[in-house]
Design a protein around this motif. Sequence first.
Motif, PDB file in Angstrom:
ATOM      1  N   ASP A 106      15.197   5.539   9.571  1.00  0.00           N
ATOM      2  CA  ASP A 106      15.301   6.044  10.949  1.00  0.00           C
ATOM      3  C   ASP A 106      13.915   6.272  11.563  1.00  0.00           C
ATOM      4  OD1 ASP A 106      14.513   8.056   9.331  1.00  0.00           O
ATOM      5  OD2 ASP A 106      16.028   9.520   9.970  1.00  0.00           O
ATOM      6  N   GLU A 107      12.933   5.548  11.092  1.00  0.00           N
ATOM      7  CA  GLU A 107      11.573   5.674  11.626  1.00  0.00           C
ATOM      8  C   GLU A 107      11.572   5.283  13.117  1.00  0.00           C
ATOM      9  OE1 GLU A 107       7.810   6.313  12.362  1.00  0.00           O
ATOM     10  OE2 GLU A 107       8.652   6.758  10.375  1.00  0.00           O
ATOM     11  N   PRO A 108      11.064   6.173  14.030  1.00  0.00           N
ATOM     12  CA  PRO A 108      11.058   5.834  15.473  1.00  0.00           C
ATOM     13  C   PRO A 108      10.189   4.617  15.762  1.00  0.00           C
ATOM     14  CG  PRO A 108      10.726   8.199  15.106  1.00  0.00           C
ATOM     15  CD  PRO A 108      10.617   7.558  13.774  1.00  0.00           C
ATOM     16  N   GLN A 109       9.026   4.492  15.077  1.00  0.00           N
ATOM     17  CA  GLN A 109       8.115   3.363  15.334  1.00  0.00           C
ATOM     18  C   GLN A 109       8.359   2.278  14.281  1.00  0.00           C
ATOM     19  OE1 GLN A 109       4.229   5.111  15.251  1.00  0.00           O
ATOM     20  NE2 GLN A 109       4.533   6.212  17.180  1.00  0.00           N
ATOM     21  N   TRP A 110       9.582   1.852  14.191  1.00  0.00           N
ATOM     22  CA  TRP A 110       9.975   0.923  13.133  1.00  0.00           C
ATOM     23  C   TRP A 110       9.223  -0.399  13.233  1.00  0.00           C
ATOM     24  CZ3 TRP A 110      12.215   0.412   8.624  1.00  0.00           C
ATOM     25  CH2 TRP A 110      12.596  -0.854   8.183  1.00  0.00           C
ATOM     26  N   LYS A 111       9.095  -0.982  14.390  1.00  0.00           N
ATOM     27  CA  LYS A 111       8.464  -2.287  14.544  1.00  0.00           C
ATOM     28  C   LYS A 111       7.021  -2.262  14.043  1.00  0.00           C
ATOM     29  CE  LYS A 111      11.768  -4.794  16.399  1.00  0.00           C
ATOM     30  NZ  LYS A 111      12.268  -6.011  15.731  1.00  0.00           N
ATOM     31  N   GLU A 112       6.261  -1.233  14.488  1.00  0.00           N
ATOM     32  CA  GLU A 112       4.870  -1.153  14.057  1.00  0.00           C
ATOM     33  C   GLU A 112       4.766  -0.999  12.543  1.00  0.00           C
ATOM     34  OE1 GLU A 112       6.286   0.476  16.402  1.00  0.00           O
ATOM     35  OE2 GLU A 112       5.214   0.094  18.287  1.00  0.00           O
ATOM     36  N   LYS A 113       5.616  -0.139  11.956  1.00  0.00           N
ATOM     37  CA  LYS A 113       5.576   0.080  10.507  1.00  0.00           C
ATOM     38  C   LYS A 113       5.986  -1.187   9.761  1.00  0.00           C
ATOM     39  CE  LYS A 113       4.560   4.526  10.227  1.00  0.00           C
ATOM     40  NZ  LYS A 113       3.441   5.063   9.411  1.00  0.00           N
ATOM     41  N   GLN A 114       6.967  -1.901  10.273  1.00  0.00           N
ATOM     42  CA  GLN A 114       7.411  -3.138   9.619  1.00  0.00           C
ATOM     43  C   GLN A 114       6.283  -4.155   9.598  1.00  0.00           C
ATOM     44  OE1 GLN A 114      11.311  -4.896  10.695  1.00  0.00           O
ATOM     45  NE2 GLN A 114      10.151  -6.758  11.213  1.00  0.00           N
TER      46      GLN A 114
END
Length: 1006
Positions: A106-114
């Motif tokens: 449920d990470e809000p900044q999922w795209k950046e972390k991915q």
Amino acid sequence: MTPTQWDFPVELCCRPMAFVTLTGLDVVYNAVHRAVWDAFCANRRADRVPISFKVLPGDHEYPKCRTKRTSYEWYIPKGILKTGWMNKHLNLVPALVVVFYELDWDEPQWKEKQSECATRVEIVRQSLQGRNTKVAVVLIQKKTPLPPGEDVIASERAAALCNACDLSGKSLFVLPHTDHLVGYIIRLENAFYEHAQTYYYTEIRRVKSHKEFLNKTTHQLLFVRHQFKIAFFSELKQDTQNALKSSVIYPNPDPLETQTGVLDFYGQRPWRQGILSFDLSDPEKEKLGILSLQLKEKNVLHSELIIALLSNAVAQFKKYKCPRMKSHLMVQMGEEYYYAKDYTKALKLLDYVMCEYRSEGWWTLLTSILTTALKCSYLMAQLKDYITYSLELLGRASNLKEDQKSRIEKNLIKVLMNESPDPEPDCDAAAVKASQKLWADRVSLAGSNVFTIEVQDFIPFVQCKAKFLAPSFHVDVPVQFDVYLRADCPHPIRFSKLCISFNNQDYNQYCVVEEAYQKSDVLEQSSQGTMCLVPGKTRRFTFKFVAKTEDVGKKIEITSVDLILGSESGRCVILNWRGGGGDAASSQEALQAARSFRRRPKLPDNEVHWDSLTVQASTMIISRVPNISVQLRHEPPALTNEMYCLIVTVQSHEETVAKDVKLTAGLKPGQDANLTQKTQVTLHGTDACDDSFPALLPDIPVGDLQPGEKLEKTIYIRCGTVGSRMFLVYVSYLISTIVEGKEILCKCHRDETVTIETVFPFDVAVKFVSTKLEHLDRVFADIPFLLMTDILSASPWPLTIVASQLQLSASMTPVDQLESYVENVVLQTGESASECFCLRCPPVTNASGVATGSYIISWKRSSPVESVPVVSTVITLPHVVVESIPLHVNADLPSFGRVRESLPVRYHLQNKTSLVQDVEVSVEPSDAFMFSGLKQIRLRILPGTQQEMLYNFYPLMAGYQQLPSLHVNLLRFPNFTNQLLRRFIPTHIFVKPQGRQADDNSIAAA
């Protein structure tokens, strides 16, 4: 080149494990990462998968992958395997690189972390530079994930992350940082292990694919190289079977110098540079190279390596309880210690194993071990050990040839003469030279030259058996025993001393054989002399001594036999046998001899078969045989409580005076305790014997007995209970005698035992009857009744009833004077005497019964001896139930009647109550009588008074006729019946015929 290059590489001394690197963990500043790393590396038990972990940065540079060959046609190998190849695959090139990244679903900044995670994976792949190493991603999350399929967002984002990182679904893992971290880590390890297995399997396939480019004629070293690589990768894969199948044995690293000064390959041979096969172009150069290798190999301490491996093997077989395999390996360890010149440890191990091989009879193995042990003791100049092993190698358990035994025997004699022995064969020359100096020091130094060797744990060349000639000896007879010796050595040998030790050391001085001789006579060729033993011949030594009188009743034991070889001027060896002889093999040999059915050949009279001899190491000293007679006279059986007379007659048959004669008589000890309490013994028959008298009279002084003199002693015995008793008569005395010219004072004794049966003298029967002699189960208050006693003799001997006495209790009174009617009556067996007493019992309140009293019978055995005491036997009379009756009726009438003559009858009716009694009286006629008087009347009787009724009966016929019946009815006591009335008054009378004059006293009324 450094010496460490000739040791085994570290890589070959450890267990190969799959190498996995972990990236993305900051184990210094991040507590979560540190906990994850600790879970991977701490407390790794044996049940966890074999993986070697290492934390590396994500951009770590791994060893570059060389360009793969497509042909080996012009390739010339320098050796079998590069020296750094194993370390590279153990510690540098991983089978799997794991990228750890903190990312929740449920990470809000999922795209950046991915995107950042995909970049890290790509950096790892770039650093591996084309290797087949597997890559996996582990997401560290704060929350525990839901079961698969329930979290739709997690499933979608996991698929997207795998696509961005170019990973399969099996290479993406989630690690929740919760309380169950270790459990998740173990599951991760198992997944990592499967990836590593896949990697090493791929590497094995890759190496195998190179074989198609090889030629067996020119690429023999490469065949070995590739086979070793396959085996090593199989070990990393934990495939032991294929690893052993692919392993090869090859020489140690080349010890010669190379151009670079270091070894680049295992099996490298500098003199073979440029040669593609094993065909030798220069045999002389090859020979020099091999000699150089052997010289280098000689400097390697193989024994240390072998001993370490054997020690591990011993521990393994000990753990799984394989004692014989353990012993075999311990022998090998001892031999390796011998080769390593550590003789102390070699002896320690070999000594331990010798005990087992001796006990189980492995003589060939024992001989081999003893030979090695003898070499060790010689090289260390250990005198006692050298002597001990020599003694055993000369013995019957040794399988050495005669010439070898002869050499050992001569060396043993040299040692005993304080000279240096000749070296043992096949010993290291340098070690022999050093030992000769030690032996020279032993000769020159003055020290303890006496060595005691306890042979019960060995099998020496001398056997010993001591045997007493009898299991017991009388104190006035010399104690005799023989000591048998037998030698098994090649040559006759002379001993200096034989001595025997006993549990009573006073006898030691009488059992010594000693012979002096020159040093040069130890090996006696003439086989003459007292102490010379000829091989294969049994030698007997006979000893005797006089036992001490204080040892009577004690056991004399041989505690040890000492045989001394050598002399005090040189060296002295004491062979010590415990007890009466025997060594470590004697018991087994005795058992085999007992089971053997072979016939022994006949020997001359002065020789015996060694196997037929048995050890008898103890004997008992018993008292001198008494020369007196003891006779017992008595008249059995004994009667209960009588003073039973036992006459003891003692007569001396000794030739001299028997002094201090003492008599012990009474109940033999060791019987039932109840018999002891109920048996009394005294010397005086007139004494009143009670429980205070003893059951045994000890040490009654009698005085001295002259030769032929006879004396008598009377013992009186009182037995309080019936049954069998064993009585002892023990006579002891002192007498002087001469034994082996020595006067001793012997204590002699003779005992006789006799079993005496005790029986009851008589049986007494007691009964209560009415005045009509009818049996009574109860009596009535103030109504006379009879007590009758019958004395039945049960004695086999005549009994005299001296007197009898009736002692009544307070509740009983006699009707007339109490007198004894059996005074001085003699009863034979089975005869009886009776007495009758008329008694009355006053009214009592005790309904359970009234004590009658006791009946005392004074009696004795009918004997001409006047001094036989009278015995009083008290018989307790039974209790009787007493009842009260309201009315008592008795009748006065003649003892008989006559036909047609008047017969007066008077009835007395007495009121026994405190009430006025209304009485109805009636008389029922009889066919035999006419009568006159009141046929029916009603009376009133006052308390305590009586009423008389007079009748005249007129008999009509002769014979025993029924009287007219009197019937009484009490109105106040309806239970008073005529049946009870008939107990008090007669119902019949005898009527004589008319006209005859008979004796009126001859017939009694009934």
